[in-house]
Scaffold this active site. Structure first.
Site, PDB file in Angstrom:
ATOM      1  N   GLY A  78       0.817  -1.214   0.000  1.00 20.13           N
ATOM      2  CA  GLY A  78       0.000   0.000   0.000  1.00 20.13           C
ATOM      3  C   GLY A  78       0.847   1.259   0.000  1.00 20.13           C
ATOM      4  N   GLN A 190      -7.878  -0.306   3.595  1.00 23.24           N
ATOM      5  CA  GLN A 190      -8.690  -0.879   4.675  1.00 23.24           C
ATOM      6  C   GLN A 190     -10.088  -1.263   4.204  1.00 23.24           C
ATOM      7  OE1 GLN A 190      -7.927  -1.561   7.941  1.00 23.24           O
ATOM      8  NE2 GLN A 190      -5.810  -0.915   7.690  1.00 23.24           N
ATOM      9  N   THR A 248      12.001  -6.667 -11.436  1.00 21.37           N
ATOM     10  CA  THR A 248      11.588  -8.032 -11.777  1.00 21.37           C
ATOM     11  C   THR A 248      10.229  -8.336 -11.143  1.00 21.37           C
ATOM     12  OG1 THR A 248      13.892  -8.716 -11.867  1.00 21.37           O
ATOM     13  CG2 THR A 248      12.266 -10.472 -11.539  1.00 21.37           C
ATOM     14  N   CYS A 337       1.245   0.817  11.862  1.00 17.89           N
ATOM     15  CA  CYS A 337       2.342   1.413  11.106  1.00 17.89           C
ATOM     16  C   CYS A 337       2.967   2.564  11.875  1.00 17.89           C
ATOM     17  CB  CYS A 337       1.836   1.921   9.765  1.00 17.89           C
ATOM     18  SG  CYS A 337       0.951   0.671   8.877  1.00 17.89           S
TER      19      CYS A 337
HETATM   20  N1  PLP Z   1      -2.877   2.737   3.826  1.00 20.54           N
HETATM   21  C1  PLP Z   1      -3.606   2.310   4.874  1.00 20.54           C
HETATM   22  C2  PLP Z   1      -4.967   2.896   5.096  1.00 20.54           C
HETATM   23  C3  PLP Z   1      -3.107   1.339   5.738  1.00 20.54           C
HETATM   24  O1  PLP Z   1      -3.848   0.924   6.769  1.00 20.54           O
HETATM   25  C4  PLP Z   1      -1.798   0.819   5.507  1.00 20.54           C
HETATM   26  C5  PLP Z   1      -1.198  -0.146   6.434  1.00 20.54           C
HETATM   27  O2  PLP Z   1      -1.550  -0.237   7.583  1.00 20.54           O
HETATM   28  C6  PLP Z   1      -1.086   1.292   4.383  1.00 20.54           C
HETATM   29  C7  PLP Z   1      -1.649   2.251   3.580  1.00 20.54           C
HETATM   30  C8  PLP Z   1       0.291   0.783   4.063  1.00 20.54           C
HETATM   31  O3  PLP Z   1       0.206  -0.481   3.447  1.00 20.54           O
HETATM   32  P1  PLP Z   1       1.486  -1.436   3.412  1.00 20.54           P
HETATM   33  O4  PLP Z   1       1.623  -2.006   4.764  1.00 20.54           O
HETATM   34  O5  PLP Z   1       1.147  -2.489   2.418  1.00 20.54           O
HETATM   35  O6  PLP Z   1       2.636  -0.620   2.974  1.00 20.54           O
END
Ligand code: PLP
Length: 401
Positions: A78, A190, A248, A337
């Protein structure tokens, strides 16, 4: 290793599907069968077979999202998909206009959107407007539209918020923006596990997904970039994926991503209905505890079926984290995160919410028995965590009344 490294360990009540959800059987099988894939750009037969696996997965993703396979780019997750849209579209606009493009986003976006937007603004590469949310975490369409200027090159509004589970009116926003010729990107990371995400029906121009939020492996995601939308690549190299994303092909991960999305979409309506009932039961039981408040939207049309967001009065975040661990409950007292769990959440601050946050999120492996256990644990633990400072304040307040 700290404890059981799998998300659904034997002793764990797993209420953190918004952080990552276990892989679905079809995704495991796809990953396993393409783990030793040849390079999908090689011209020999093994390379061609690997390429077919990537392209078939791309078609599955396109079918699941209501777009063309040509509009699907596999990314590392993401974060990369969001960065590709925000930076790539802003840079392309800058190249075209030779002026400073304007971006509009919101204060409740994931850092994968907000940070690249702020980074561009700090470098003077864009002008940026960050729209505040409503108290329930939703974003008001009119406020976003009011922020749009003639130089606006992109609006980025998330489909659903990762912390509060607030769902936004993407179709309504996209319709109004297209009248003004402004492209809309949405982070649907989400949303996609429990909500219908349809690129064509919504009318969005760019969209980001992350496979580990819908039953695929970690480290792979999807950027949808509509045909004709100019995007400058983040990385340059072998020119894979129409030059938008060199590197790749990650055959096993890409194949598993498509398999997971197909499986997730196939049982999404049933899952949504099941999770709405389970999260309502969980929320009702836990908010019966004194000092526990539910936040985020409660209207099922505007909340994710998977999320229960709570604010706890007079509970120390560290004590909460330790107490949950000791009781075998995996949940999040912030966004996964956002590393340090005790750091104040910018999303909650933007919504004007106070209290110690606790996000309980369910997913495709969640059961009624697991929710029953969570209720038992939380209704026992949360009252015990309330600090004496809190009780002193409560009795003082009672005396004044
Ligand atoms: N966007 C949202 C709303 C998320 O909840 C998250 C991860 O928690 C991300 C982006 C980031 O995704 P990724 O963990 O695949 O980098």
């Amino acid at each position: 290793m700290v404890g059981d490294a799998t998300v659904v360990g034997a002793m764990t009540t797993y209420l953190d599907h918004a952080a990552t959800t276990p892989p679905r059987p079809a995704a495991r099988a796809a990953l396993e069968s393409w783990l030793e894939a040849a390079n999908a750009s090689s011209t020999h037969l093994a390379g061609q077979a690997a390429r077919v696996a990537v392209e078939e997965s791309r078609e599955s993703v396109a079918t699941a999202l209501g777009c063309s396979p040509h509009e699907v780019v596999f990314t590392s997750g993401g974060t990369e998909a969001d960065n590709l849209a925000v930076k790539g579209i802003a840079w392309a606009a800058r190249e075209r206009s030779r002026g400073v493009p304007h971006l509009v986003t919101t204060a409740v976006e994931h850092p994968a959107v907000l940070d690249p937007a702020r980074w561009l603004a700090e470098r003077g590469e864009v002008a940026l407007t960050v729209v505040p949310p409503r108290r329930d975490g939703r974003v008001d369409v009119e406020e976003v539209l009011a922020a749009v200027r003639p130089a606006t090159a992109l609006v980025s509004v998330m489909a659903a918020n990762n912390e509060l589970g607030a769902v936004n009116d993407l179709a309504g926003l996209a319709a109004r923006l297209s009248e003004r010729g402004v492209p809309l990107h949405t982070d649907a990371v989400q949303a996609v596990a429990t909500l219908e995400v349809d690129v064509a029906r919504w009318g969005v121009d760019a969209l980001a997904l992350s496979a580990h939020k819908f039953g695929g492996p970690q480290g792979v995601g999807v950027a949808v970039l509509r045909r004709g939308l100019p995007v400058v690549p983040l990385s340059h190299g072998g020119g894979q994926d129409r030059g938008v994303r060199s590197g790749t092909f990650a055959v096993g991960l890409d194949a598993a991503c498509g398999a997971a999305l197909t499986a997730a979409v196939a049982d999404r309506a049933d899952l949504r209905a099941r999770l709405l009932a389970l999260t309502d039961r969980l929320a009702a039981a836990v908010t019966a505890v004194e000092g526990v408040r539910r936040s985020g939207p409660t209207d099922p049309s505007w909340r994710l079926a998977s999320h229960v967001h709570l604010l706890l009065d007079d509970v120390e975040p560290t004590a909460l984290a330790l107490g949950l661990d000791a009781a075998g409950v995996a949940a999040s007292s912030g966004a996964a995160c956002g590393a340090g769990a005790t750091k104040a959440s910018p999303v909650l601050e933007a919504c004007g919410l106070q209290g110690t946050p606790l996000r309980l999120s369910l997913g495709w492996t969640s059961t009624a028995a697991e929710v029953d256990r969570a209720i038992d644990v939380l209704t026992d633990l949360l009252p015990r965590l309330r600090t004496s400072r809190g009780s002193a304040r409560r009795s003082a307040a009672a005396e004044v009344r």
